[in-house]
Motif scaffolding. Structure first.
Motif, PDB file in Angstrom:
ATOM      1  N   GLY A  96       0.787  -1.218   0.000  1.00 43.51           N
ATOM      2  CA  GLY A  96       0.000   0.000   0.000  1.00 43.51           C
ATOM      3  C   GLY A  96       0.821   1.270   0.000  1.00 43.51           C
ATOM      4  O   GLY A  96       0.274   2.366  -0.081  1.00 43.51           O
ATOM      5  N   GLU A  97       2.123   1.176   0.113  1.00 38.04           N
ATOM      6  CA  GLU A  97       2.947   2.376   0.127  1.00 38.04           C
ATOM      7  C   GLU A  97       3.300   2.781  -1.289  1.00 38.04           C
ATOM      8  O   GLU A  97       3.421   1.941  -2.191  1.00 38.04           O
ATOM      9  CB  GLU A  97       4.236   2.123   0.912  1.00 38.04           C
ATOM     10  CG  GLU A  97       4.017   1.898   2.388  1.00 38.04           C
ATOM     11  CD  GLU A  97       3.631   3.182   3.103  1.00 38.04           C
ATOM     12  OE1 GLU A  97       3.790   4.282   2.512  1.00 38.04           O
ATOM     13  OE2 GLU A  97       3.150   3.093   4.245  1.00 38.04           O
ATOM     14  N   LEU A  98       3.486   4.080  -1.452  1.00 36.17           N
ATOM     15  CA  LEU A  98       3.880   4.613  -2.746  1.00 36.17           C
ATOM     16  C   LEU A  98       5.380   4.456  -2.925  1.00 36.17           C
ATOM     17  O   LEU A  98       6.158   4.817  -2.036  1.00 36.17           O
ATOM     18  CB  LEU A  98       3.502   6.094  -2.803  1.00 36.17           C
ATOM     19  CG  LEU A  98       3.426   6.725  -4.200  1.00 36.17           C
ATOM     20  CD1 LEU A  98       2.315   6.084  -5.035  1.00 36.17           C
ATOM     21  CD2 LEU A  98       3.168   8.229  -4.044  1.00 36.17           C
ATOM     22  N   HIS A  99       5.775   3.893  -4.022  1.00 30.50           N
ATOM     23  CA  HIS A  99       7.203   3.711  -4.275  1.00 30.50           C
ATOM     24  C   HIS A  99       7.602   4.412  -5.551  1.00 30.50           C
ATOM     25  O   HIS A  99       6.819   4.498  -6.486  1.00 30.50           O
ATOM     26  CB  HIS A  99       7.538   2.221  -4.360  1.00 30.50           C
ATOM     27  CG  HIS A  99       7.430   1.524  -3.048  1.00 30.50           C
ATOM     28  ND1 HIS A  99       8.427   1.525  -2.107  1.00 30.50           N
ATOM     29  CD2 HIS A  99       6.400   0.830  -2.488  1.00 30.50           C
ATOM     30  CE1 HIS A  99       8.051   0.853  -1.044  1.00 30.50           C
ATOM     31  NE2 HIS A  99       6.803   0.414  -1.241  1.00 30.50           N
ATOM     32  N   ASP A 100       8.824   4.895  -5.553  1.00 30.26           N
ATOM     33  CA  ASP A 100       9.352   5.536  -6.751  1.00 30.26           C
ATOM     34  C   ASP A 100      10.873   5.458  -6.718  1.00 30.26           C
ATOM     35  O   ASP A 100      11.456   5.142  -5.674  1.00 30.26           O
ATOM     36  CB  ASP A 100       8.874   6.987  -6.856  1.00 30.26           C
ATOM     37  CG  ASP A 100       9.389   7.829  -5.720  1.00 30.26           C
ATOM     38  OD1 ASP A 100      10.611   8.037  -5.641  1.00 30.26           O
ATOM     39  OD2 ASP A 100       8.572   8.255  -4.863  1.00 30.26           O
ATOM     40  N   PRO A 101      11.538   5.776  -7.807  1.00 37.77           N
ATOM     41  CA  PRO A 101      13.011   5.611  -7.866  1.00 37.77           C
ATOM     42  C   PRO A 101      13.761   6.519  -6.903  1.00 37.77           C
ATOM     43  O   PRO A 101      14.949   6.297  -6.648  1.00 37.77           O
ATOM     44  CB  PRO A 101      13.331   5.966  -9.322  1.00 37.77           C
ATOM     45  CG  PRO A 101      12.066   5.733 -10.080  1.00 37.77           C
ATOM     46  CD  PRO A 101      10.974   6.084  -9.131  1.00 37.77           C
ATOM     47  N   ALA A 102      13.114   7.542  -6.374  1.00 42.18           N
ATOM     48  CA  ALA A 102      13.831   8.466  -5.491  1.00 42.18           C
ATOM     49  C   ALA A 102      13.621   8.139  -4.019  1.00 42.18           C
ATOM     50  O   ALA A 102      14.037   8.898  -3.153  1.00 42.18           O
ATOM     51  CB  ALA A 102      13.376   9.895  -5.768  1.00 42.18           C
ATOM     52  N   ASN A 103      12.949   7.057  -3.732  1.00 43.15           N
ATOM     53  CA  ASN A 103      12.668   6.725  -2.338  1.00 43.15           C
ATOM     54  C   ASN A 103      12.971   5.244  -2.101  1.00 43.15           C
ATOM     55  O   ASN A 103      12.120   4.392  -2.347  1.00 43.15           O
ATOM     56  CB  ASN A 103      11.217   7.041  -2.002  1.00 43.15           C
ATOM     57  CG  ASN A 103      10.945   8.537  -2.052  1.00 43.15           C
ATOM     58  OD1 ASN A 103      11.317   9.269  -1.141  1.00 43.15           O
ATOM     59  ND2 ASN A 103      10.338   8.987  -3.143  1.00 43.15           N
ATOM     60  N   ASN A 129       1.901   2.527  -6.465  1.00 37.60           N
ATOM     61  CA  ASN A 129       1.593   1.864  -5.210  1.00 37.60           C
ATOM     62  C   ASN A 129       1.992   0.407  -5.297  1.00 37.60           C
ATOM     63  O   ASN A 129       1.759  -0.244  -6.316  1.00 37.60           O
ATOM     64  CB  ASN A 129       0.086   1.930  -4.938  1.00 37.60           C
ATOM     65  CG  ASN A 129      -0.236   3.054  -3.998  1.00 37.60           C
ATOM     66  OD1 ASN A 129       0.508   3.305  -3.057  1.00 37.60           O
ATOM     67  ND2 ASN A 129      -1.337   3.748  -4.286  1.00 37.60           N
ATOM     68  N   TYR A 130       2.620  -0.047  -4.195  1.00 32.17           N
ATOM     69  CA  TYR A 130       2.937  -1.472  -4.151  1.00 32.17           C
ATOM     70  C   TYR A 130       1.712  -2.188  -3.630  1.00 32.17           C
ATOM     71  O   TYR A 130       1.270  -1.950  -2.498  1.00 32.17           O
ATOM     72  CB  TYR A 130       4.134  -1.725  -3.252  1.00 32.17           C
ATOM     73  CG  TYR A 130       4.407  -3.194  -3.018  1.00 32.17           C
ATOM     74  CD1 TYR A 130       4.682  -4.056  -4.093  1.00 32.17           C
ATOM     75  CD2 TYR A 130       4.380  -3.730  -1.740  1.00 32.17           C
ATOM     76  CE1 TYR A 130       4.920  -5.401  -3.871  1.00 32.17           C
ATOM     77  CE2 TYR A 130       4.617  -5.075  -1.520  1.00 32.17           C
ATOM     78  CZ  TYR A 130       4.888  -5.903  -2.593  1.00 32.17           C
ATOM     79  OH  TYR A 130       5.115  -7.240  -2.379  1.00 32.17           O
ATOM     80  N   THR A 131       1.168  -3.062  -4.446  1.00 34.90           N
ATOM     81  CA  THR A 131      -0.090  -3.706  -4.090  1.00 34.90           C
ATOM     82  C   THR A 131       0.096  -5.142  -3.627  1.00 34.90           C
ATOM     83  O   THR A 131      -0.855  -5.799  -3.235  1.00 34.90           O
ATOM     84  CB  THR A 131      -1.042  -3.693  -5.300  1.00 34.90           C
ATOM     85  OG1 THR A 131      -0.384  -4.343  -6.395  1.00 34.90           O
ATOM     86  CG2 THR A 131      -1.404  -2.273  -5.692  1.00 34.90           C
ATOM     87  N   GLY A 132       1.312  -5.622  -3.711  1.00 30.65           N
ATOM     88  CA  GLY A 132       1.549  -6.992  -3.260  1.00 30.65           C
ATOM     89  C   GLY A 132       1.546  -7.075  -1.738  1.00 30.65           C
ATOM     90  O   GLY A 132       1.477  -6.065  -1.029  1.00 30.65           O
TER      91      GLY A 132
END
Lengths: 494, 469
Positions: free
Chosen positions: A143-150, A234-237
């Motif tokens: 459920g967390e938002l992920h991106d290349p800068a984090n 969003n990571y949905t796994g």
């Protein structure tokens, strides 16, 4: 045979400042680390006494005779007394007590890995799950938002004040992730700025495992990072469905095995930084025990304690003898012979341990038993040891060293020493005997074994020699707690 | 009535109290007999015999009461001065001198070390006889050296190129080990040799107690060879050790002959050509089935020049040593031509004798410290009495110095010695080997003269007695 000379030297220039061979009440000791203490009274005029009391610098005291050094150390204390000065000296081993030691050599624990935050780097720890339970584990949180800068990152920090840079990194990995995820092993500087990537692996949708041994240009920090490549999403796994786990992690500041002699050499170099003239720079007397030490991280430790511990790992000796040269080697020493005319020896089983195992990390070594000792004394006495190591080889070495040393009792003994001889019967000055030497009683009954329970032959732990009376007191290795002095006898030498 | 001593004085060579002159001092009947010293037990420096405590009972006289009191004060001042001298303070040395009746020797002297507590014990009758110009039964209490010393006698050896055994022979033998001052003369002017490196002086009673062994003959043996040596070795060749293993290798042997001694001190000239290999060197002596050896001497990588080192002392029950050999171990193996150790010579001294010594001096810069217009001497001075041949004052502690010759004996600088330099001589001779060198040579070599420097041993002894003769 000529007598001994007691003289004072300026260590920097090598200049002899005074010949105090007329000193009285002179006594010196040796111990397991070399020359111990020296005390003497030196008669001199009040003017000269004040000059010595107020003299800047650190003179050195040396006692020698016929080209052979009997004692050498620092002139630590000068006390004005009636008719002269009372001096006390300490052997060069005391140099290791001058400054504390902070250094990282190798760390195979997880204690000093921590989760990085945004203050450190691009890391956003809230979006990942971490744990350090026997592994370094990073997994994106559902459920967390992920991106290349984090990223999710864990980093290793050497102790503050450490001057040794990280140059090698060992670890096993298990990566379970899709191709959207990658893991990195990066070098960082001491502000957590990335210097280079030394290893990386992209997910492939399956489970990837392997081992890495990396060597690289020195740096101050190491970081494992889990990185999301495609973009913001969003990571949905499920949490834990994607993860990387690192185990058997070890960081090093040396690319080769971390052996005791390397650390001793490092300590010697560190001691010479602040006091460059007091110990010889030579490492020629440092031998390698061949045991790779996994966790050697020191913060403000006393160098003497550390050196003693390193030697104790394999019943070696460490100290300083002639010329200020540091030695680290198997127990050596000369052999002397004495006649026991008034022998008083008692054997106790309380110090016999002929079986042992070592607990280390979350496991333990096999139990090893000295069968010979068990048969001889009719009892098996087992000792449980604990070790801070995480390496089985190191733990086994500690166990075996313990058995070697403890499977025969150290005698409670009192032996009058009237003279000391060589193996060929030559008489030597009592002042020549020193710690680490072996004394053999040559007048025991011939039917006694050649090495009966350490009575016929034992190593000397300390010597106390008084020049004025030519008397020698000897303390054998590992005195028993119930005795004030195990082996001591005043004797007038010839 | 007992006979008086022919002479009994306390003097600093300027002020003399004649204790038997009958004018200023008078020894009372049974007032003094010299105390005999015990052998000194302490192993630290100093003398062969203990100090002794003397008590001399005298009557102090004078031409007036005031003169008697002044004579009393003179005695006190001398004893106080003796204490100053002995502790290294200012003032001349003070000596007790004595000639017993019937003596055919010149004055024997014993340096006074100071009073024992209060210098004098005055009688209760101190004031009673002053009007008769006398203070009776005054007891002088002081410490003095155990030895009585008499006039010096000098001798010199023939000159010989170093290192070699130099022997100076006295006109007559003297049995009691006695203080001796010796000096090696002939060190060249600083223009040819500007500095000396650490050197060793092996001292013995006679030449038979010293040996020099050219080690190049210690072949054949595995890993050892005899090669022509650069930088002026003692022989044309040196013993070269090029290891093929890291375990110990034993050299060939050299015959010593039957050498009667229990203790052997060994000095060696060695050269480590490597900058990263270290060597352990052991000297082994064998005789009639007995082998004894020194502790390993660690030759580090401090220098690739030759160096003079003391391998140690060998002790053995046998008094008949026959051969000597070397055992060398290298720390690690390496390629190239620098993985080698050269040994030029061994110098041996029999150390059983109380006169034997190994002493060393530190590096000395001759150029910067000593005048150029002279030759130099290495001086070991343990003189305790005035000397006609040495204008310096007697010193309570011995000295080892480099001195100029022909400029003035006070032109000296310390040699930074190690070892007991309170030298003794007994018998008819004294012998030394000087193992020194100037860089880059194996020995003291004059590149201007293109020759090893010739040295001469000079010695002055002060025969010692335990009782006045």
């Amino acid at each position: 045979m000529s007598r001994l000379q007691l003289a004072i030297y300026d260590l920097v220039s090598g200049v002899m400042l005074a010949d105090w061979s007329h000193a009285t009440d002179t006594a010196f000791t040796t111990n397991e680390h070399g020359y111990g203490t020296l005390t003497a009274f030196v008669r001199m005029s009040p003017a000269e006494a004040f000059r010595w009391y107020d003299r800047p610098g650190l003179p050195w005291v040396e006692v020698c005779g016929n080209g052979v050094q009997a004692w050498r150390g620092r002139l630590e204390d000068v006390r004005l007394v009636t008719g002269g000065i009372q001096i006390s000296g300490l052997g060069a081993w005391s140099v290791f007590g001058d400054v504390p030691y902070t250094a990282l050599w190798s760390d195979a624990t997880l204690s000093h890995w921590r989760t990085l935050t945004g203050a450190d780097s691009l890391a956003v720890p809230d979006r990942f799950v971490f744990d350090k339970q026997d592994r370094l584990y990073i997994a994106p949180r559902k459920g967390e938002l992920h991106d290349p800068a984090n990223d999710g990152s864990v980093g290793y920090e050497p102790p503050v004040g450490n001057a040794r840079q990280l140059v090698a990194w060992d670890f096993d990995y298990e990566l379970v992730a899709s191709a959207d995820w990658s893991v990195y092993a990066d070098r960082h500087d001491d502000t957590w700025a990335n210097l280079s990537t030394e290893w990386s692996l992209a997910g492939n949708g399956g489970t990837q495992t392997g081992s890495q041994t990396l060597t690289f240009t020195g740096c101050d920090r190491l970081v494992f990072t889990m990185h999301y490549t495609p973009g913001t999403a969003n990571y949905t796994g499920e949490t834990g469905a994607v993860y990387v786990a690192f185990t058997n992690i070890r960081v090093r500041t040396i690319t080769t095995a971390v052996t005791g002699n390397e650390i001793v050499a490092g300590i010697l170099a560190a001691a010479r930084v602040d006091n460059p003239t007091q110990l010889h720079a030579s490492t020629g007397l440092l031998q390698s025990p061949g045991i790779d030490l996994f966790t050697e991280r020191y913060v403000d430790v006393d160098m003497r304690s550390l050196l003693t511990r390193l030697a104790g790992l394999q019943v070696w000796e460490v100290g300083v003898w002639e010329g200020g040269r540091v030695h680290f080697r198997p127990a050596t020493g000369r052999s002397w012979y004495i006649d026991a005319s008034d022998l008083d020896v008692e054997r106790s089983l309380s110090q016999v341990w002929n079986s042992a195992y070592v607990r280390y990390g979350t496991t333990m070594t096999a139990t090893a038993t000295d069968t010979r000792s068990g048969n001889r004394y009719g009892v098996t006495r087992r000792r449980a040891l604990t070790s801070g190591t995480t390496d089985s080889t190191e733990a086994v070495a500690e166990r075996d060293a313990f058995l070697t040393d403890q499977s025969d009792p150290v005698p409670r003994a009192s032996v009058p020493v009237t003279a000391v001889y060589t193996a060929t019967g030559g008489r030597v000055p009592l002042s020549a005997v020193r710690s680490g030497d072996t004394l053999t009683l040559r007048s025991l009954p011939p039917e006694a074994g050649t090495n009966i329970d350490r009575i016929r032959s034992f190593r000397i732990r300390e010597t106390h020699y008084a020049c004025d009376t030519d008397t020698l007191e000897i303390v054998p290795e590992q005195p028993l707690p119930t005795l004030d002095v195990l082996l001591s006898q005043r004797a007038i030498g010839g | 009535m007992p006979a008086a001593y022919t002479s009994l004085t306390i003097s600093d060579s300027v002020t003399t109290c004649n204790l038997v002159d009958g004018t200023n001092y008078q020894l009372v009947d049974g007032g003094w007999a010299p105390q005999l010293p015990a052998r000194r037990i302490s192993t630290l420096g100093g003398f062969r015999y203990d100090e002794v405590t003397e008590e001399i009972t005298i009557n102090v006289l004078g031409s007036t009461g005031a003169v008697a009191l002044a004579n009393l004060q003179t005695l006190i001042q001398l004893l106080d001065q003796a204490a100053d001298w002995w502790s290294g303070g200012p003032g001349n040395q003070v000596e007790l001198a004595c000639i017993p009746q019937g003596s055919n020797l010149t004055l024997l002297v014993s340096p006074i070390l100071g009073p024992l507590g209060a210098p004098l014990v005055l009688p209760p009758t101190f004031n009673d006889l002053l009007m008769l110009f006398e203070i009776s039964n005054v007891t002088i209490r002081f410490r003095r050296l155990g030895m009585w010393l008499t006039g010096e006698g000098g001798t010199a050896s023939a000159a010989a190129a170093n290192p070699s055994i130099l022997t100076a022979t006295f006109p007559a033998a003297f049995k009691t080990p006695s203080p001796v001052t010796l000096w090696l003369s002939g060190l060249p002017v600083p223009t040819s040799i500007t500095a000396l490196e650490t050197g060793y002086l092996l001292v013995a009673r006679e030449a038979a107690q010293l040996k020099i062994i050219n080690t190049s003959s210690m072949v054949p043996a595995t890993d050892y060879s005899s090669v022509a040596g650069a930088d002026q070795p003692l022989g044309a060749a040196v013993l070269r050790f090029i290891p093929t293993v890291t375990t110990a290798r034993i050299s060939g042997t050299v015959t010593l002959g039957d050498w009667d001694t229990g203790l052997i001190g060994i000095v060696a000239a060695v050269r480590n050509h490597s900058t990263d290999r270290t060597f352990d060197v052991v000297a082994r002596v064998r005789g009639y089935g007995v082998t004894a050896e020194t502790s390993p001497y660690f030759v580090d990588v401090t220098t690739t020049n030759p160096q003079i080192v003391c391998l140690g002392v060998i002790a053995g029950e046998t008094y008949r040593w026959q051969t000597i050999e070397l055992q060398v171990t290298v720390s690690a193996l390496g390629g190239g031509g620098t993985n080698q150790l050269d040994i030029d010579y061994l110098a041996l001294v029999a150390l059983d004798d109380p006169c034997s010594r190994i002493i060393s001096h530190g590096p000395v810069d001759l150029d910067a410290t000593l005048p150029a217009a002279s030759t130099h001497s290495l001086f070991v001075q343990s003189r305790l009495t005035a000397s006609a041949s040495d204008t310096g004052a007697p010193q309570p502690t011995p000295t080892m110095t480099f001195r100029t010759s022909g400029v003035g004996l006070e032109e000296a600088r310390p040699a930074w010695h190690r070892g007991d330099i309170r030298l003794l001589q007994a018998g008819i001779s004294i012998s030394v080997i000087y193992c020194g060198r100037n860089s880059p040579y194996w020995r003291v070599y004059d590149p201007v003269a293109a020759a090893a420097v010739s040295l001469t041993l000079n010695a002055t002894r002060y025969p010692a007695y335990l009782v006045p003769q």
